[in-house]
Design a protein around this motif. Structure first.
Motif, PDB file in Angstrom:
ATOM      1  N   ASP B 201      38.770 -43.120  37.167  1.00  0.00           N
ATOM      2  CA  ASP B 201      39.171 -41.993  36.340  1.00  0.00           C
ATOM      3  C   ASP B 201      40.012 -42.488  35.162  1.00  0.00           C
ATOM      4  N   SER B 203      42.069 -41.053  33.452  1.00  0.00           N
ATOM      5  CA  SER B 203      43.454 -40.587  33.428  1.00  0.00           C
ATOM      6  C   SER B 203      44.381 -41.562  34.158  1.00  0.00           C
ATOM      7  N   LEU B 204      43.831 -42.349  35.103  1.00  0.00           N
ATOM      8  CA  LEU B 204      44.670 -43.349  35.779  1.00  0.00           C
ATOM      9  C   LEU B 204      45.142 -44.386  34.776  1.00  0.00           C
ATOM     10  N   GLU B 206      45.337 -43.992  31.536  1.00  0.00           N
ATOM     11  CA  GLU B 206      46.292 -43.364  30.620  1.00  0.00           C
ATOM     12  C   GLU B 206      47.664 -43.245  31.280  1.00  0.00           C
ATOM     13  N   ALA B 207      47.666 -42.901  32.559  1.00  0.00           N
ATOM     14  CA  ALA B 207      48.944 -42.766  33.264  1.00  0.00           C
ATOM     15  C   ALA B 207      49.660 -44.107  33.294  1.00  0.00           C
ATOM     16  N   ALA B 208      48.917 -45.174  33.585  1.00  0.00           N
ATOM     17  CA  ALA B 208      49.532 -46.498  33.651  1.00  0.00           C
ATOM     18  C   ALA B 208      50.081 -46.893  32.285  1.00  0.00           C
ATOM     19  N   ARG B 209      49.322 -46.565  31.238  1.00  0.00           N
ATOM     20  CA  ARG B 209      49.765 -46.901  29.894  1.00  0.00           C
ATOM     21  C   ARG B 209      51.036 -46.126  29.564  1.00  0.00           C
ATOM     22  N   LEU B 211      53.200 -45.137  31.584  1.00  0.00           N
ATOM     23  CA  LEU B 211      54.341 -45.664  32.339  1.00  0.00           C
ATOM     24  C   LEU B 211      54.814 -46.996  31.768  1.00  0.00           C
ATOM     25  N   ALA B 213      52.828 -49.844  30.970  1.00  0.00           N
ATOM     26  CA  ALA B 213      52.132 -51.080  31.300  1.00  0.00           C
ATOM     27  C   ALA B 213      51.251 -51.540  30.141  1.00  0.00           C
ATOM     28  N   SER B 214      51.195 -52.860  29.933  1.00  0.00           N
ATOM     29  CA  SER B 214      50.333 -53.408  28.888  1.00  0.00           C
ATOM     30  C   SER B 214      48.899 -53.451  29.402  1.00  0.00           C
ATOM     31  N   THR B 217      48.317 -55.876  32.279  1.00  0.00           N
ATOM     32  CA  THR B 217      48.883 -55.380  33.540  1.00  0.00           C
ATOM     33  C   THR B 217      47.999 -54.283  34.115  1.00  0.00           C
ATOM     34  N   ARG B 221      46.569 -54.634  37.778  1.00  0.00           N
ATOM     35  CA  ARG B 221      47.125 -53.809  38.851  1.00  0.00           C
ATOM     36  C   ARG B 221      46.300 -52.563  39.161  1.00  0.00           C
ATOM     37  N   ILE B 222      45.500 -52.091  38.189  1.00  0.00           N
ATOM     38  CA  ILE B 222      44.762 -50.843  38.410  1.00  0.00           C
ATOM     39  C   ILE B 222      43.251 -51.104  38.416  1.00  0.00           C
ATOM     40  N   PRO B 225      41.844 -54.025  41.060  1.00  0.00           N
ATOM     41  CA  PRO B 225      41.869 -53.607  42.482  1.00  0.00           C
ATOM     42  C   PRO B 225      40.892 -52.472  42.778  1.00  0.00           C
ATOM     43  N   LEU B 226      40.750 -51.546  41.835  1.00  0.00           N
ATOM     44  CA  LEU B 226      39.855 -50.422  42.097  1.00  0.00           C
ATOM     45  C   LEU B 226      38.390 -50.824  42.021  1.00  0.00           C
TER      46      LEU B 226
END
Lengths: 367, 304
Positions: B201, B203-204, B206-209, B211, B213-214, B217, B221-222, B225-226
């Motif tokens: 998704d 939005s994940l 976008e959420a990480a950005r 928060l 994260a570069s 990263t 991290r996202i 793993p997914l």
């Protein structure tokens, strides 16, 4: 302080945000009310840096961040669908920002643990840190999403319909919680919603978005009692709006002549709040200073502490009246029955051709 | 009292003509399972059992008898050649797996995340499969004129002056086998990974950005793993096919690189069924272990 100046953004030639300016002060709860398609999500995405504006400026504490990258703005964005990382536990979701932000990441594990624990307690999720995000309820996901953003101490926290996906019960509890959490942290919340009751209840100040611009910016009380435009009145879902024109000092709506306050030349819309009208007997004359309208009963809706009566106007439109049961007992009508409604002329709001409120004359009783 | 009697009578009357649901209804699940079970038994379990059984048969030069012996097993593990073939098979498998991942992941990332349009995504994925429209052997043999002493690569490198003498190492070595296999199997890595990546998704991210994260990263991290379930599925496809490979190594190694698959072919060719069965069993065990290990990496049932 967040200032937007003349912000515009269009998608495929259609303006989503058009020349919008507004200010979010420090330490306030700001609600943005907008019907779907009014550009409210776009506005949040522009502020968060997930979209770039076509023109205009965004300033945060005097610094221009219009084109700054999303992860360098120091703003928090709580998304509508929560966007929790599915492969992480609640704890790791919340710790993500602290550990991984490009600017000022917290390397000390104890510090991370301490701060996550504090925020978990604030949002009421103590002891759930080790759960997988697939194993918690919708309301808890909402809190994790909020905690994940708040733990990074954003300068402003943007919330995109945060209560939209919760059931009614939970929504009411979160309404109180959100205000409490915000007050505890002293951070500015910018809460976007399509629900007028939510916007009125939660905001210290409220902005009504219409067609990509701010139609009205004021405290909820003012917006509710004096909607600046016909469309704002319509979004509030608390006004009957009658179209017509001024004819010899009265407002002519279809064949009905409604008296109106003086000095309202050029009025094209006549708005009367759902709770203003009183019921009269079918041939009872209204006292001076009152307007009357004969309507036909269609149905009533029992809503617990209040009853909503739905009538048909002479011109075929719908007219709604709301009675609070603490003030009067419910009245039984039969379908098709004719009723006479009356309200104080001074309770009516009038709008000109452009849809703007014609300032009420002096002497109007405060509502 | 009267009530109770009435009840008993009623029940006996109601139940006489039909005693509960019929046999077919009660055993519906077995009926539905039957075709699959019969198929699996006939074409998977029986042949596997047969292979294990045959591996213990007695093999003489021109005949085979069903007297049980461990001779073929001793022959396999007593011979350096065959153990070396096993190790070589594992080595080629690891290298090909690593290469298909290194080559395939960026391609999958491009298809799954950078192409936003679903239709274009599908078109590009299908384009990856276009080489499969030609025969497997042609695809393998096509590497000979590319990699040979007088092949395209040597000629080109000589023309632009990178080398003066042609490189012998390119063809009929393990290198050419790896090149051939990677080219053939990389698409099996790309497909599953691209599929998993496309499902993440937006939005994940976008959420990480948001928060802080570069991009790197976020990938580490996202996104990565997914996409792991896709990597594991791709790795299983590639592993199963590479471990049993014989045609690519036969065609591109000049018969110098013998994999377990090649030995099976040779043994069957000289009617040494028992010995071929030994290698078959070993190959099956190796494949099972590899697949099990790969499945350990990710809980596929949860992720898919």
């Amino acid at each position: 302080m967040l200032e937007l100046e003349g912000l515009s953004k269009s998608f495929r030639g259609k303006a989503a945000i058009a020349n919008l300016s507004l200010t979010a002060r420090d330490n306030e709860y700001l609600t943005l009310l907008g019907p779907s398609g009014s550009g409210k999500t776009t506005l949040l995405r522009l502020i968060a840096g997930l979209e770039n504006p076509d023109s205009g400026r965004i300033q945060l504490n005097g610094e221009d961040i219009t084109y700054a990258r999303a992860h360098e703005r120091g703003l928090g964005f709580v998304q509508q669908n929560y966007a929790l990382f599915p492969h992480m536990t609640v704890f790791n979701n919340i710790a993500f920002g602290l550990r991984n932000r490009a600017d000022g990441a917290v390397a000390d594990d104890n510090e991370v643990r301490k701060r996550v624990a504090t925020i978990l307690e604030l949002v009421g999720l103590e002891g759930l840190g080790d759960r997988s995000v697939g194993a918690i309820s919708g309301g808890q996901k909402q809190r994790v999403s909020l905690a994940r953003t708040l733990v990074t101490e954003p300068k402003i926290c943007l919330l995109d319909e945060p209560l939209g996906a919760l059931d009614a019960n939970l929504r009411e509890r979160m309404t109180v919680e959100l205000r409490k959490i915000r007050e505890a942290l002293g951070v500015t919340f910018m809460h976007v919603t399509g629900n007028e009751a939510e916007a009125l209840a939660m905001g210290d100040r409220m902005i009504v978005l219409d067609d990509g611009t701010a139609a009205q910016v004021a405290d909820p009380n003012t917006i509710f009692h004096l909607p600046a435009t016909v469309r704002v009145a319509r979004f509030l879902n608390a006004y009957n709006i009658l179209a017509g024109q001024v004819d010899q000092g009265a407002f002519l709506h279809g064949d009905t002549k409604l008296p109106m306050p003086p000095g309202m030349a050029g009025a094209r819309s006549y708005a009367i709040r759902h709770d203003a009208p009183e019921f009269l007997d079918a041939d009872e004359a209204a006292p001076d200073g009152y307007a009357t309208l004969d309507v036909t009963f269609i149905a009533s809706e029992f809503m617990g502490s209040r009853v909503l009566y739905i009538f048909r106007r002479p011109d075929g439109g719908v007219f709604e009246v709301e009675r609070h049961l603490s003030r009067s007992d419910p009245i039984e009508f039969i379908g098709g029955q004719t009723c006479r409604l009356s309200w104080r002329v001074h309770d009516a709001l009038l709008y000109d051709e452009a849809g703007n409120l014609i300032a009420p004359a002096q002497g109007r009783a405060a509502a | 009292m009267t009530d109770a009697t009435a009840n008993t009578i009623d029940r006996s009357v109601a139940h006489k003509p039909r005693q509960g649901p019929s046999f077919f209804v009660r055993h519906r699940h077995l009926l539905l399972l039957a075709p699959g079970m019969i198929w699996m038994t006939l074409f998977l379990i029986l042949p596997l059992a047969m292979m294990v059984y045959v591996s213990f048969w007695t093999q003489t030069t021109f005949s085979i008898s069903s007297d049980l012996t461990t001779q073929s097993w001793q022959d396999f593990f007593g011979s350096d050649t065959y153990v070396a073939a096993l190790l070589r098979t594992l080595k080629i498998w690891i290298i090909v797996l690593a290469c298909t991942f290194v080559v395939g992941y960026p391609v999958a990332l491009f298809i799954g995340r950078y192409i936003q349009n679903r239709v274009v995504q599908t078109i590009v994925l299908v384009a990856c499969v276009i080489p499969f429209w030609t025969s497997f052997l042609i695809r393998v043999l096509a590497w000979r004129p590319m990699l040979g002493r007088e092949g395209a690569i040597n000629l080109l490198l000589q023309d632009i002056g990178v080398i003066t003498e042609p490189i012998d190492y390119l063809l009929f070595t393990e290198f050419s086998v790896v090149v051939g296999m990677v080219q053939i199997y990389v698409v099996f890595m790309v497909g599953p990974i691209a599929f998993m990546l496309a499902r993440i998704d937006g939005s994940l991210i976008e959420a990480a950005r948001d928060l802080g994260a570069s991009s790197w990263t976020i990938f580490r991290r996202i996104i990565f793993p997914l996409s792991l379930p896709g990597v594991v599925v791709g790795a299983i496809f590639v592993s199963v096919m590479v471990l049993g490979e014989f045609a690519t190594s036969a065609a591109l190694s000049g018969r110098k690189t013998n994999l377990l698959g090649n030995i099976i072919v040779t043994q069957v060719g000289s009617l040494k069924w028992a010995f071929a069965a030994v290698i078959g069993v070993i190959l099956t065990i190796v494949t099972a272990v590899v697949v099990t290990l790969l499945l350990r990496l990710v809980n596929l049932r949860r992720e898919l």
